[in-house]
Design a protein around this motif. Structure first.
Motif, PDB file in Angstrom:
ATOM      1  N   ARG A   1      45.976  43.429  43.364  1.00 44.20           N
ATOM      2  CA  ARG A   1      46.032  44.723  44.018  1.00 44.20           C
ATOM      3  C   ARG A   1      45.208  45.700  43.186  1.00 44.20           C
ATOM      4  O   ARG A   1      45.377  45.811  41.976  1.00 44.20           O
TER       5      ARG A   1
ATOM      6  N   ASN B   1      44.758  48.276  47.575  1.00 41.58           N
ATOM      7  CA  ASN B   1      44.225  47.250  48.472  1.00 41.58           C
ATOM      8  C   ASN B   1      44.407  45.885  47.833  1.00 41.58           C
ATOM      9  O   ASN B   1      44.361  45.760  46.603  1.00 41.58           O
TER      10      ASN B   1
ATOM     11  N   GLU C   1      42.763  42.597  46.886  1.00 42.38           N
ATOM     12  CA  GLU C   1      41.392  42.134  46.647  1.00 42.38           C
ATOM     13  C   GLU C   1      41.417  40.645  46.313  1.00 42.38           C
ATOM     14  O   GLU C   1      42.415  40.119  45.821  1.00 42.38           O
TER      15      GLU C   1
END
Length: 106
Positions: free
Chosen positions: A45, A49, A51
């Motif tokens: 994270r 988001n 990733e």
């Protein structure tokens, strides 16, 4: 005199940068040895988001005396905004290897 030994983990986005960083650590005697694992898949994270990326992992062998200077070097030279710096104590190991590790950092 021997001091406690550590295995430090970090990652980079490419092998060239990782290799240069590893070379510098050994030349500056912040690490006795660095292993470069050329491809790991990281899922994490970042900025709220999820990733996923290919990274290069370094396994850095150092000792307690070098741990703080090594972390300072990371802050100044690692290309990531928030680089992984996980220091795991080496609780057991071959005495001759641990002696070599400490001797290499003198």
């Amino acid at each position: 005199m021997e001091t406690a030994c550590y295995l430090v983990l970090t990652t980079f986005d490419n092998v060239d940068t990782a290799q240069h960083f590893a070379q510098q650590l050994v030349e500056k005697k912040l690490a006795a040895c660095v292993n470069i694992l050329p491809q790991v898949r990281s899922i994490y994270r970042w900025q709220d988001n999820i990733e996923s990326s290919n990274e290069v992992q370094l396994q850095i062998k150092t000792n307690l005396r070098c741990l703080h200077p090594l972390q300072c070097y990371f802050k100044q030279h690692h290309p990531y905004d928030c680089p992984e710096f996980i220091a795991l104590p080496i609780e057991q190991g071959a005495s001759d290897y641990l002696k070599w590790l400490n001797d290499s950092l003198q």
